[in-house]
Structure formats: C-alpha cells, structure tokens
Design an enzyme around this catalytic site. Structure first.
Site, PDB file in Angstrom:
ATOM      1  NE  ARG A 167      -3.276  -2.931   0.437  1.00 47.86           N
ATOM      2  CZ  ARG A 167      -3.817  -3.731   1.368  1.00 47.86           C
ATOM      3  NH1 ARG A 167      -3.203  -3.942   2.514  1.00 47.86           N
ATOM      4  NH2 ARG A 167      -4.950  -4.343   1.122  1.00 47.86           N
ATOM      5  CG  ASP A 196      -2.808  -6.335  -0.779  1.00 47.43           C
ATOM      6  OD1 ASP A 196      -3.838  -6.201  -1.454  1.00 47.43           O
ATOM      7  OD2 ASP A 196      -2.809  -6.809   0.367  1.00 47.43           O
ATOM      8  CG  HIS A 267      -5.808  -8.772  -1.012  1.00 44.12           C
ATOM      9  ND1 HIS A 267      -6.111  -7.455  -0.729  1.00 44.12           N
ATOM     10  CD2 HIS A 267      -6.598  -9.510  -0.201  1.00 44.12           C
ATOM     11  CE1 HIS A 267      -7.036  -7.405   0.226  1.00 44.12           C
ATOM     12  NE2 HIS A 267      -7.362  -8.640   0.557  1.00 44.12           N
ATOM     13  CG  ASP A 326      -6.400 -11.598   2.913  1.00 45.48           C
ATOM     14  OD1 ASP A 326      -5.566 -12.068   2.118  1.00 45.48           O
ATOM     15  OD2 ASP A 326      -6.455 -10.388   3.202  1.00 45.48           O
ATOM     16  CD  GLU A 327     -10.047  -8.411   3.329  1.00 44.76           C
ATOM     17  OE1 GLU A 327     -10.773  -7.723   4.066  1.00 44.76           O
ATOM     18  OE2 GLU A 327      -8.971  -8.000   2.862  1.00 44.76           O
ATOM     19  CD1 TRP A 407      -7.654 -13.263   8.533  1.00 41.29           C
ATOM     20  CD2 TRP A 407      -8.373 -11.157   8.769  1.00 41.29           C
ATOM     21  NE1 TRP A 407      -8.472 -12.999   7.464  1.00 41.29           N
ATOM     22  CE2 TRP A 407      -8.927 -11.694   7.582  1.00 41.29           C
ATOM     23  CE3 TRP A 407      -8.685  -9.847   9.118  1.00 41.29           C
ATOM     24  CZ2 TRP A 407      -9.775 -10.975   6.744  1.00 41.29           C
ATOM     25  CZ3 TRP A 407      -9.532  -9.117   8.275  1.00 41.29           C
ATOM     26  CH2 TRP A 407     -10.064  -9.686   7.105  1.00 41.29           C
ATOM     27  CG  PHE A 431      -7.278  -8.294  21.213  1.00 43.10           C
ATOM     28  CD1 PHE A 431      -7.237  -7.720  22.472  1.00 43.10           C
ATOM     29  CD2 PHE A 431      -8.375  -9.082  20.870  1.00 43.10           C
ATOM     30  CE1 PHE A 431      -8.254  -7.928  23.383  1.00 43.10           C
ATOM     31  CE2 PHE A 431      -9.403  -9.292  21.771  1.00 43.10           C
ATOM     32  CZ  PHE A 431      -9.348  -8.713  23.034  1.00 43.10           C
ATOM     33  CD1 TRP A 472      -3.614  -4.867   8.705  1.00 43.90           C
ATOM     34  CD2 TRP A 472      -2.893  -5.495   6.693  1.00 43.90           C
ATOM     35  NE1 TRP A 472      -3.683  -6.239   8.655  1.00 43.90           N
ATOM     36  CE2 TRP A 472      -3.241  -6.653   7.427  1.00 43.90           C
ATOM     37  CE3 TRP A 472      -2.399  -5.658   5.392  1.00 43.90           C
ATOM     38  CZ2 TRP A 472      -3.116  -7.945   6.911  1.00 43.90           C
ATOM     39  CZ3 TRP A 472      -2.276  -6.938   4.881  1.00 43.90           C
ATOM     40  CH2 TRP A 472      -2.637  -8.053   5.621  1.00 43.90           C
ATOM     41  CD  GLU A 474      -5.024  -0.782   3.665  1.00 39.55           C
ATOM     42  OE1 GLU A 474      -4.201  -0.852   4.611  1.00 39.55           O
ATOM     43  OE2 GLU A 474      -5.772  -1.732   3.357  1.00 39.55           O
TER      44      GLU A 474
HETATM   45  C1  ACM Z   1      -6.565  -9.097   6.299  1.00 35.64           C
HETATM   46  O1  ACM Z   1      -6.576  -8.179   7.147  1.00 35.64           O
HETATM   47  N1  ACM Z   1      -7.242  -8.944   5.164  1.00 35.64           N
HETATM   48  C2  ACM Z   1      -5.833 -10.323   6.508  1.00 35.64           C
END
Ligand code: ACM
Length: 533
Positions: A167, A196, A267, A326-327, A407, A431, A472, A474
């Site tokens: 990002r 990503d 991603h 993920d996602e 996660w 957390f 992360w 962003e």
């Molecule tokens: C994630 O936060 N998408 C692993």
C-alpha cells in the site's frame, strides 16, 4: 504511611533473604521468566573484553552495535576466561527450548567478575544480549550492571511483526530500523507483506512486468501510467533480489526469520495489471480489472504462480511462505462461464471449495519444495464472515504442517483449525491490528491480548504457535504516521508473545517500558505523550 511500610518490608526482605533482594528493581521488557537479584554489581570501564563462542555464529558487528549502545567499549578475545562478557553455547543442549538463555552477572560461585550468557543456540545468546542491554546504566565510573541471574524463555515460538509494503513502499532503511526494534523486543518473525492490489514490491526475474508495471502504484496513486509514476517517483519502489537477500541476512544476524507473503487468489491486482491474462475477469474483458482473482483453473496461471514461488523460495531461507488467501471476491469467478464449468466438472460446489482446491495445490507444491505454507484463516474454507454460501463443503486437507493465521471471524474458528490438525498463529484483528486507531485499540487493550483463546483445551494449547501484530499500510504514507501506529504498541505485542498471560500486569509493563520509551523518544519513533496512547 504506606511508603514507610513498604520500605520496612524491603529491609526485612533483605535481612531475611541474605544477599537476595527484590526482583522488581530490574526492569526488563519483555518480562523474563525468572530474575534473582543480588546486592552487588559489576562496574566496567574503558575497553571491555568480550568472548563470542565461535560455534555460535554470532555476527560480531551486530554484537558490537548493541554493546556499544549499552555503554560498553567491546574488544574481542579468544579465551572465555580472559573476558568480562562471555557468550557461550552450552556444550550439551540442556535448556529444552531453542530460544532459552541464562544470564549470570557476577553470580555467586563465579570467582571472576564476569557477565556470562549461556544458551543452547545462537538465538538464546542473542536474547541474553538484548536483556543485558537493558540492565546497564552508564555513569562517570563506567557501565554498571546489577548482579543477578536471569533464566528466561519465551511463552510462544512465533512472535511476529508484519509490515505491508504494498500500500505504501517504505524501503530498506525503514525495514532495517524495524528489524532492530523487533530484535530489541525479542520478536523473531518478520512477516513481509510484499504484494497486494496496490503494488508488487519484489523482483521476479521471469516476469519483469510485475515490477516494471506492478510496482508503479500505491494506495494513493492507483491510476497513474508507469510514465506518470516515474515522473512523480523517480526512484525504485520495489526490492531487487539482491536487496531482499541483504535484508534477510540483516534479519538473521538479529535472530529474525523473514516470511514473505505472496497473495493468492485475491489481493492480486498489482500482478494482474502487469499480466491481465492471469486474472479471471481481466482475461475475459481483455484489460485489467481491479480486485480480480487469479484464474486458478487455468494451468498456465498455476505455472505462473509456481514460477514466482520458485524464485521466492530461493530467497527466503525460513522455508515458510505466506500465501495470503484472504478476502477473495468470488464474483470474479462466478461471472466466468469457464470457471463455473470447471467447478461443475470437478465437483466443487462453491467458490470457497474452488479456493480450498487451489490453495491445497499451492500447499502441496510448497511442501514438495521443503516449505511450510501459512495463510489467513480463509484458507481452511470455513465461513469467516457469516456468509453461509462461502462455507466449503469438500473434505480435502491442506498439506500437513500448514499454519493458519487467524485474523477474522468467530474465535471458535481457531478450535476448528486445530481440530483439522493445523497450527495456528493468533492475529485476532480486534487486538493485534496496528493500523487500527488508538481509540479502538489503545495500548492497554493491545497489552491485554492473550494468543490462547479462552476455554481452549489444555492439550490444544501447543497448537497455538504464537501471535503476530500487523501494520497494514493504507494510511501510513510517511514515516511519522507509520511510527505513530507501531510505537509503542509493538512493545505490548512483543510481551504478549514472550511472557505468558498469567504473569503480565499492565502497570508493571508500563514501568518496565520506561527505558525503551526513552530510547524510542531519542530515535524519534515516539513523539506523543504515552498517556495519549
Ligand atoms: C486481512 O486483514 N485482510 C488479513
């Protein structure tokens, strides 16, 4: 009145305990397992003779850097008995934990005025070094170290920090600074989120467009042409393979293994923008579609991913690869008649089944190369976000040894992953996400995290390898912002990984944090008053 009582109690303790005094005057973070302090100290001034066991393979330059920060002027000698500071491997491994160590400072029974670190491995010796660095105080007479014996080992073998460089690209200098602080905190796993949607940050020789095109974007600049990007950012925003090797070595010198993350099947926009034929919707539309998924049903796409993994595996001696998972937005698969037909033919009733099928193949490919796979908890095919249609029905299992990084979703998914035989890294986002604001995850909440979920059966606890904290990227376009999110919370996560929950107290942590707090203030990592976190 209260203070006086405590003073009296301490004096009694001293008399009753002979040379033994209170343990709480030694402030080490993360909290060691056992400290015995004596009423004595070592004061070393001028050059200090240091012995490094040659069998341990310690990097002398790094040891010098740490000892110098601690106030010593190290000179190296080849005989342990001539040294004031000794780093010695146990002749026969005896501690039962590769990361355990003992640190003996002017311990009774040692006739020499010595500081001796002992461990079964290089890692234990490095942790002894990190502890020693926190024990020193520098004054006009030299460096003072309180006499003590510390025996220590971590609660969990996996203590990770994740940096997202897709990002926003941070670059080698920042990564090295972060590795230095991880080492200070005895964290042992650097999870490097290198790809990503917003940028591909690792050179892959077989597919040069991944970086020639895929690295020329970030979270704030998604629609520039590579030429426009070059005029705004006239420097490289990816790592060459040589740079990766250098950082991996830098981490290893500090006892840290590096786990690269290559996201599959989602991603993936930064690689799909470079090679649209690998994307499901992009191939159909003949142009890159943002948020697309790899067409995992196409053998040529699988070969493409294997080629990438071949190069990645060679670069990272940890032999653990994070496959993301993920996602994934399944509409890209659902909209493709070829993919839907493939699912029918292969008895894969849901897109989640297709994902599990594809990830299984990845896990087996990695296993064939001697690598363990880790992925976000979607890789199990379980229904993470309460959408019944994404629950995979098929029973195929991931390769043995696969690690599930929890996660998101109900915490019972941790038990489910353990039941299926996987090891788990607990990165519960509520957390451990460093991108979350302090209003949501203040320092005290971060510190309260227990990687072992409530109610987990005793025999399953060993399946929790530990924890990761995730930065992360962003909303961290610059260093000030990045450091604001990371420091001081990373110290809390380090202790969650090192010290078992039943021995942790927030007020005590805050006291022990003071020395590191001052160092981070001096380095410019911590700028805000601590009570604002
Ligand atoms: C994630 O936060 N998408 C692993």
């Amino acid at each position: 009145m209260r203070k006086k009582m405590i003073g009296l109690f301490a004096a009694v303790l001293f008399v009753v305990g002979g040379v033994q005094a209170q343990e709480n005057t030694i402030e080490v973070l993360p909290k060691p397992e056992k400290i015995t302090k004596f009423q004595d100290e070592i004061v070393l001034s001028g050059e200090t003779a240091v012995y490094l066991d040659p069998k341990a393979g310690l990097n002398q330059e790094y040891i010098t850097e740490v000892l110098t920060e601690a106030g010593f002027q190290p000179v190296y000698v080849t005989k342990a008995k001539k040294a004031a500071i000794v780093f010695q491997l146990n002749e026969v491994p005896s501690l039962g934990n590769d990361e355990a160590y003992g640190l003996y400072v002017k311990a009774p029974g040692n006739r020499r005025e010595q500081i001796v670190a002992k461990a079964d491995t290089r890692f234990g010796l490095l942790y002894a070094l990190q502890t020693l660095r926190q024990l020193t105080s520098v004054g006009p007479d030299g460096v003072t170290v309180p006499a003590c014996i510390i025996s220590d080992k971590p609660a969990f073998p996996w203590r990770a920090y994740m940096q997202d460089e897709s990002r926003h690209f941070q670059g080698a200098e920042t990564v090295k600074n972060l590795l230095d602080e991880m080492a200070r905190l005895k964290m042992n796993t650097f999870h490097w989120h290198l790809v990503d949607d917003q940028g591909w940050r690792i050179e892959i020789k077989k597919y040069p467009l991944l970086t020639e095109v895929g690295s020329k974007r970030d979270f704030d600049h998604m629609d520039l042409t590579p030429q426009q990007w070059d005029s705004l950012f006239p420097y490289r925003t990816y790592y060459t393979q040589d740079e990766i090797r250098e950082i991996v070595q830098y981490a290893d010198d500090r006892g840290i293994k590096v786990i690269p993350e290559i996201e599959v099947p989602g991603h993936a926009s930064a690689s799909i923008v470079a090679y649209p034929w690998i994307g499901s919707s992009s191939k159909r539309e003949g142009k890159p579609v943002h948020g697309d998924l790899y067409d995992v049903t196409d053998p040529k796409v699988e070969e493409f991913l294997h080629d990438i993994l071949d190069e990645v595996v060679e670069l990272f001696p940890s032999k653990i690869v994070h496959i993301g998972g993920d996602e994934a937005n399944y509409t890209h698969w659902q909209n493709s008649p070829e993919i839907v037909a493939f699912m029918k033919e292969n008895n894969l009733p849901t897109c989640s089944d297709l994902q599990v099928w594809a990830i299984n193949r990845m896990s087996k490919y990695l296993a064939s190369k001697g690598c363990r796979m880790i992925g976000w908890n979607e890789i199990t095919g379980d229904n993470v976000r309460g959408e019944a249609h994404v629950q995979a029905s098929q029973s195929e299992k991931l390769a043995p040894g696969t690690i599930v990084q929890f996660w998101d979703g109900d915490i019972s998914l941790v038990n489910k992953a353990i039941e299926k035989g996987y090891d788990v890294v607990n990165s519960n986002r509520f957390f451990t996400y460093l991108d979350y604001p302090y209003e949501v995850t203040p320092l005290e909440k971060a510190y309260s995290f227990n990687p072992i979920p409530d109610g987990l059966a005793e025999e399953d606890k060993v399946k929790i390898l530990g924890t990761g904290c995730q930065m992360w990227g962003e909303y961290t376009p610059n260093l000030d912002r990045l450091y604001y999110q990371v420091f001081p919370r990373i110290a809390a996560y380090a202790e969650c990984g090192w010290t078992s929950a039943d021995r942790r107290y927030y007020e005590d942590f805050r006291k022990r944090f003071r020395k590191i707090e001052n160092i981070w203030k001096e380095k410019g990592y911590l700028k805000t008053q601590l009570d604002k976190y």
